[in-house]
Design an enzyme around this catalytic site. Structure first.
Site, PDB file in Angstrom:
ATOM      1  N   ARG A  13      28.675  33.090  47.158  1.00 59.96           N
ATOM      2  CA  ARG A  13      28.582  33.501  45.766  1.00 59.96           C
ATOM      3  C   ARG A  13      29.089  32.279  44.728  1.00 59.96           C
ATOM      4  O   ARG A  13      28.203  32.061  43.772  1.00 59.96           O
ATOM      5  CB  ARG A  13      29.617  34.531  45.444  1.00 59.96           C
ATOM      6  CG  ARG A  13      29.500  34.968  43.787  1.00 59.96           C
ATOM      7  CD  ARG A  13      30.650  36.162  43.714  1.00 59.96           C
ATOM      8  NE  ARG A  13      29.861  37.575  44.258  1.00 59.96           N
ATOM      9  CZ  ARG A  13      29.398  38.258  43.527  1.00 59.96           C
ATOM     10  NH1 ARG A  13      29.107  37.920  42.016  1.00 59.96           N
ATOM     11  NH2 ARG A  13      28.861  39.303  43.604  1.00 59.96           N
ATOM     12  N   HIS A  21      40.736  18.284  70.885  1.00 58.80           N
ATOM     13  CA  HIS A  21      40.812  16.966  70.009  1.00 58.80           C
ATOM     14  C   HIS A  21      39.314  16.793  69.664  1.00 58.80           C
ATOM     15  O   HIS A  21      38.403  16.284  70.496  1.00 58.80           O
ATOM     16  CB  HIS A  21      41.456  15.846  70.770  1.00 58.80           C
ATOM     17  CG  HIS A  21      41.835  14.708  69.934  1.00 58.80           C
ATOM     18  ND1 HIS A  21      40.878  14.079  69.376  1.00 58.80           N
ATOM     19  CD2 HIS A  21      43.021  14.230  69.603  1.00 58.80           C
ATOM     20  CE1 HIS A  21      41.509  13.119  68.560  1.00 58.80           C
ATOM     21  NE2 HIS A  21      42.759  13.280  68.862  1.00 58.80           N
ATOM     22  N   SER A  42      41.808   7.592  66.046  1.00 57.35           N
ATOM     23  CA  SER A  42      40.892   8.736  65.381  1.00 57.35           C
ATOM     24  C   SER A  42      41.230   8.740  63.997  1.00 57.35           C
ATOM     25  O   SER A  42      39.956   8.990  63.276  1.00 57.35           O
ATOM     26  CB  SER A  42      41.552  10.191  66.084  1.00 57.35           C
ATOM     27  OG  SER A  42      41.533  10.064  67.187  1.00 57.35           O
ATOM     28  N   HIS A  98      47.323  30.475  16.802  1.00 52.19           N
ATOM     29  CA  HIS A  98      48.049  31.526  17.311  1.00 52.19           C
ATOM     30  C   HIS A  98      47.191  32.817  17.293  1.00 52.19           C
ATOM     31  O   HIS A  98      47.356  34.079  17.281  1.00 52.19           O
ATOM     32  CB  HIS A  98      49.267  31.769  16.403  1.00 52.19           C
ATOM     33  CG  HIS A  98      50.406  30.640  16.302  1.00 52.19           C
ATOM     34  ND1 HIS A  98      51.248  30.508  17.158  1.00 52.19           N
ATOM     35  CD2 HIS A  98      50.434  29.693  15.421  1.00 52.19           C
ATOM     36  CE1 HIS A  98      51.851  29.250  16.861  1.00 52.19           C
ATOM     37  NE2 HIS A  98      51.468  29.076  15.749  1.00 52.19           N
ATOM     38  N   SER A 112      28.202  47.184  33.109  1.00 50.52           N
ATOM     39  CA  SER A 112      29.115  48.034  33.507  1.00 50.52           C
ATOM     40  C   SER A 112      28.438  49.050  34.430  1.00 50.52           C
ATOM     41  O   SER A 112      27.246  49.732  33.924  1.00 50.52           O
ATOM     42  CB  SER A 112      29.813  48.842  32.539  1.00 50.52           C
ATOM     43  OG  SER A 112      30.871  50.012  32.831  1.00 50.52           O
ATOM     44  N   LYS A 143      27.684  48.037  27.709  1.00 48.16           N
ATOM     45  CA  LYS A 143      28.539  46.769  28.115  1.00 48.16           C
ATOM     46  C   LYS A 143      27.670  45.387  28.104  1.00 48.16           C
ATOM     47  O   LYS A 143      26.672  45.549  29.025  1.00 48.16           O
ATOM     48  CB  LYS A 143      29.497  46.975  29.256  1.00 48.16           C
ATOM     49  CG  LYS A 143      30.338  48.294  28.671  1.00 48.16           C
ATOM     50  CD  LYS A 143      31.587  47.733  27.966  1.00 48.16           C
ATOM     51  CE  LYS A 143      32.559  46.993  28.922  1.00 48.16           C
ATOM     52  NZ  LYS A 143      33.595  46.099  28.032  1.00 48.16           N
ATOM     53  N   ARG A 144      28.004  44.486  27.419  1.00 46.63           N
ATOM     54  CA  ARG A 144      27.520  43.155  27.499  1.00 46.63           C
ATOM     55  C   ARG A 144      28.791  41.950  27.738  1.00 46.63           C
ATOM     56  O   ARG A 144      29.421  41.728  26.602  1.00 46.63           O
ATOM     57  CB  ARG A 144      26.715  42.546  26.443  1.00 46.63           C
ATOM     58  CG  ARG A 144      25.525  43.443  26.362  1.00 46.63           C
ATOM     59  CD  ARG A 144      24.540  43.201  25.124  1.00 46.63           C
ATOM     60  NE  ARG A 144      24.433  41.849  24.723  1.00 46.63           N
ATOM     61  CZ  ARG A 144      23.149  41.496  24.627  1.00 46.63           C
ATOM     62  NH1 ARG A 144      22.179  42.168  25.039  1.00 46.63           N
ATOM     63  NH2 ARG A 144      22.722  40.034  24.357  1.00 46.63           N
ATOM     64  N   SER A 158      45.313  20.227  58.268  1.00 46.71           N
ATOM     65  CA  SER A 158      44.567  21.563  57.825  1.00 46.71           C
ATOM     66  C   SER A 158      44.499  21.728  56.597  1.00 46.71           C
ATOM     67  O   SER A 158      43.628  22.728  56.106  1.00 46.71           O
ATOM     68  CB  SER A 158      45.594  22.572  58.695  1.00 46.71           C
ATOM     69  OG  SER A 158      46.879  22.395  58.087  1.00 46.71           O
TER      70      SER A 158
END
Length: 434
Positions: free
Chosen positions: A8, A72, A98, A145, A266, A272-273, A311
């Site tokens: 996605r 390895h 390595s 604000h 929805s 709904k948009r 990792s």
């Protein structure tokens, strides 16, 4: 096995960079370049180099099979090469470790990813610039604000975002340069078993620079710098996304994400948009920012190296870059197709009852000889009456006896001219071409 970001939020071009096939191709290229360097130093026979180049190939499934036993990844890769090359494979990986292969490969993968990110940043800059210029004189209310402040223009809003991403683009170029380094220096970075010429040779062929000083790894502050810049870009994307989300709120309606004919907002409410594209970008920005902490922590490794960084980088590097690429592309599309409601912007501005001119009235009274404190007190009282009673600010000023002793109706009308607020807009926009 390559575990990339979920489809996605992934785009093919950048995802391919982080797949095992591309990684192994880079490993092989580096190993052959090292052999070429050693050949020039007289340490690998020309005949052997020719055999290596002809027969060197890898098989991903075979590498996985070997790794299950040897535990390895680089050894599994080298073993697979040896199976295909034969006796001449003894000249491969001479005097290197390595991490020389892994880190130099990482530099190439990051650089390849940077090329895509730069392209997407440029696209975003182009659409922001276009919107800024197109709506340069489109008036809208500025908010501080979240409350009505003074008028600005929608173009100026977009111009500010343009320069924000322009700064990020410049930072990104510097960060890309910072990670574009090669380390082929051996077990602890001393070049004890490999001539420094090899590192310089490989770096030149890969069009990157030789690391100044490596240990067994390229210093992780380089990567931390790049991903810190990426986190800033993600935050700027969220900053822009939030602006769109706020302006799309039903009670504002100043802008709106493009809503396609068959799109649905929805499962419960057909009307709904929703600004879902910008909301996705806000969420992704949170992930990208969260990823910076372990990358910063990777700077701190034991002595010449440990493996605690590995990792983290295997997961976070590809995921973060894939997410950034997706977010930049999405934001470009959002801005390009953004619906701009100029009438609603003007209506919202006018709904303030003219209160956005309170500072102009204040300054004019000061010009007439009032102290700032007296002028502020007079203006604030009338402004609060306008606010609370929902009455026109200009009308209340004209009716106020105290104000009339300082300002004529004509002067008050002059104060309320909207164009006054935009007299320096052209001056600001001159910077766009610098």
């Amino acid at each position: 096995i390559f575990k990339k970001m979920i489809p996605r939020y992934s785009r093919k071009e950048i995802s391919e960079i982080w797949k095992p096939k591309n990684k192994f191709k880079i490993w092989l290229k580096i190993e052959i370049l090292i052999c070429e360097a050693l050949n020039k130093l007289g340490k690998v026979p020309t005949k052997s180099l020719k055999v290596i180049k002809e027969k060197a190939k890898f098989d991903e499934k075979r590498i996985d099979e070997i790794e299950k036993d040897v535990k390895h990844d680089v050894i599994a890769f080298l073993t697979n090469l040896a199976e295909n090359i034969g006796e001449e494979s003894r000249f491969i990986h001479q005097g290197v470790t390595s991490s020389d292969i892994l880190d130099t490969t990482l530099s190439i993968q990051l650089k390849e990813s940077c090329l895509i990110i730069k392209k997407e940043l440029k696209k975003l800059l182009e659409v922001l610039k276009e919107k800024a210029v197109s709506y340069k004189k489109t008036p809208c209310i500025g908010r501080s604000h979240g409350i009505f402040a003074e008028p600005t223009t929608f173009g100026l809003k977009m111009l500010g975002k343009y320069f924000e991403f322009k700064r990020s683009y410049e930072r990104f170029l510097e960060a890309e340069k910072n990670i574009s380094v090669c380390a082929i220096s051996g077990a602890v970075g001393t070049f004890a078993n490999i001539d420094p010429y090899a590192q310089d040779y490989v770096a030149k062929k890969l069009k990157i620079r030789s690391e100044d000083v490596s240990t067994q790894v390229i210093p992780r502050d380089r990567y931390a710098y790049l991903f810190s810049v990426i986190a800033i870009i993600a935050s700027s994307l969220e900053n822009l996304a939030i602006e769109i989300r706020h302006l799309q709120r039903s009670e504002l309606g100043e802008v709106e994400e493009f809503f396609s004919e068959k799109q649905k907002g929805s499962s419960a409410m057909p009307h709904k948009r929703n600004p879902v594209l910008s909301e996705n970008i806000t969420g992704i920005a949170r992930i990208i920012r969260a990823n910076i902490l372990p990358i910063l922590e990777n700077i701190s490794l034991w002595h010449e190296r440990d493996i605690s960084h590995s990792s983290v980088e295997r997961v976070i590097f590809p995921d973060t870059l894939i997410l950034l690429d997706f977010s930049l592309s999405r934001m470009s599309d959002v801005i390009k197709n953004l619906i701009i409601n100029e009438e609603k912007m003007l209506a919202n501005l006018n709904s303030s009852k003219g209160l956005y001119n309170s500072q102009r009235v204040l300054l004019k009274l000061i010009d007439k000889g009032l102290t700032r404190e007296d002028a502020y007190r007079k203006v604030q009282k009338i402004a609060m009456d306008s606010w609370n009673q929902k009455k026109n600010f200009k009308d209340l000023l004209k009716k106020n006896k105290s104000i009339k002793s300082f300002l004529s109706h004509k002067e008050i009308d002059k104060i309320f001219e909207l164009e006054y607020h935009f007299k320096n807009i052209n001056h600001i926009f001159k910077k766009i071409n610098k």
